[in-house]
Design an enzyme around this catalytic site. Structure first.
Site, PDB file in Angstrom:
ATOM      1  N   TYR A   1       0.835  -1.209   0.000  1.00 53.83           N
ATOM      2  CA  TYR A   1       0.000   0.000   0.000  1.00 53.83           C
ATOM      3  C   TYR A   1       0.869   1.257   0.000  1.00 53.83           C
ATOM      4  O   TYR A   1       0.683   2.161  -0.824  1.00 53.83           O
ATOM      5  CB  TYR A   1      -0.925  -0.024   1.219  1.00 53.83           C
ATOM      6  CG  TYR A   1      -1.870   1.137   1.283  1.00 53.83           C
ATOM      7  CD1 TYR A   1      -2.972   1.213   0.425  1.00 53.83           C
ATOM      8  CD2 TYR A   1      -1.683   2.177   2.200  1.00 53.83           C
ATOM      9  CE1 TYR A   1      -3.849   2.281   0.482  1.00 53.83           C
ATOM     10  CE2 TYR A   1      -2.551   3.252   2.257  1.00 53.83           C
ATOM     11  CZ  TYR A   1      -3.631   3.294   1.402  1.00 53.83           C
ATOM     12  OH  TYR A   1      -4.500   4.363   1.453  1.00 53.83           O
TER      13      TYR A   1
ATOM     14  N   LYS B   1       1.269   4.259  -2.850  1.00 49.16           N
ATOM     15  CA  LYS B   1       0.908   5.645  -2.556  1.00 49.16           C
ATOM     16  C   LYS B   1       2.101   6.588  -2.733  1.00 49.16           C
ATOM     17  O   LYS B   1       1.913   7.763  -3.063  1.00 49.16           O
ATOM     18  CB  LYS B   1       0.300   5.743  -1.153  1.00 49.16           C
ATOM     19  CG  LYS B   1      -1.033   5.002  -1.028  1.00 49.16           C
ATOM     20  CD  LYS B   1      -2.073   5.550  -1.997  1.00 49.16           C
ATOM     21  CE  LYS B   1      -3.416   4.866  -1.909  1.00 49.16           C
ATOM     22  NZ  LYS B   1      -4.421   5.432  -2.822  1.00 49.16           N
TER      23      LYS B   1
END
Ligand code: ADP
Length: 256
Positions: free
Chosen positions: A152, A156
């Site tokens: 994740y 990002k």
């Protein structure tokens, strides 16, 4: 002037609040989601006659789906000014457990979704003969590496990079590209986690939430509206001189 926005991942959570806010701001909004039922319900709630909000099904990891969603939005509303590439997935992935399937899925949605969104909006704006605003979802975890979030966090960080590059590549066509980076937001998933943290310690949900709030300068979790407020600013004319930036909306989780 008629203003049109497309929001991905708008069926629930932060994306839904963004769609709600943009309708309030006077935008015609297409709510794009993999889950068409939630998007449909949300669109009907926002505009009972379907004139100001519509739902479109798309898997943002699929380039063709995203192009079709952008084209349908332009067909329905006649224009496009803002695309909010919000859809994302965020599984917990201790580094040694990551599989190739997980890697493809998380990068496909979180990074692919942003890339395809930018490409599709760019193509639409070329045809329409004007520019627009791209607004991408990154995260506090895209500014600082968070434990157990290698996939994740990586995606990002990538979104911040793409945001800077696209801002420079597309500026001449009147396109701005920015991102928002939420911290810990009170979504149903977060409330479940807080509930379990509280329960495991023999305490209530509020106590569970406070464990997360401790590390936040403002000592509270984010409401989804806190994020939608910033997206509203990035979608509006007051942000016209801002591009390539990530606005961190995390209540001051740490200082860099
Ligand atoms: P958050 O807490 O960040 O708002 P949620 O999981 O509550 O996240 O909401 C994310 C939304 O994005 C959901 O409506 C979900 O259906 C949507 N979504 C997830 N993956 C995709 C995808 N590949 N394509 C389109 N929408 C997606």
């Amino acid at each position: 002037m008629k203003k049109v926005a497309l929001v991905t991942g708008a069926g629930q959570g932060i994306g839904l609040k963004i769609a709600e806010r943009l309708v309030k701001d006077g935008f015609y909004v297409s709510l794009v989601d993999y889950n068409i039922e939630t998007a449909q319900k949300a669109a009907e709630h926002l505009s009972s006659d379907g004139s100001k909000a519509i739902a479109i099904q798309a898997d943002v990891s699929k380039r063709d789906d995203v192009f079709a969603a952008v084209n349908e939005t332009v067909d329905q509303f006649g224009d496009l000014h803002v695309i909010v590439n919000n859809a994302g997935v965020g599984p917990t992935t201790p580094i040694d457990t990551i599989t190739e399937d997980q890697f493809r899925k998380v990068y496909g949605v979180n990074v692919g979704g942003v890339l395809w969104g930018i490409q599709a909006a760019h193509e639409a704006w070329k045809k329409l003969g004007h520019g627009g605003k791209v607004i991408n979802a990154t995260s506090q975890a895209g500014v600082v590496g968070n434990p157990n979030l290698a996939l994740y966090s990586g995606t990002k960080f990538a979104v911040r990079g793409i945001t800077q590059v696209a801002a420079r590549d597309l500026a001449e066509e009147g396109i701005t590209v920015n991102a928002y980076a939420p911290g810990i937001v009170k979504t149903p998933m977060m409330m479940d986690i807080a509930h379990n943290v509280g329960k495991n310690a023999g305490k209530d949900d509020e106590w569970g939430m406070q464990q997360f709030a401790k590390d936040i300068t403002l000592k509270r979790l984010s409401e989804p509206e806190d994020v939608a407020n910033v997206v509203s600013f990035l979608a509006g004319e007051d942000s016209n001189y801002i591009t390539g930036q990530t606005i961190i909306v995390d209540g001051g989780m740490q200082f860099h």
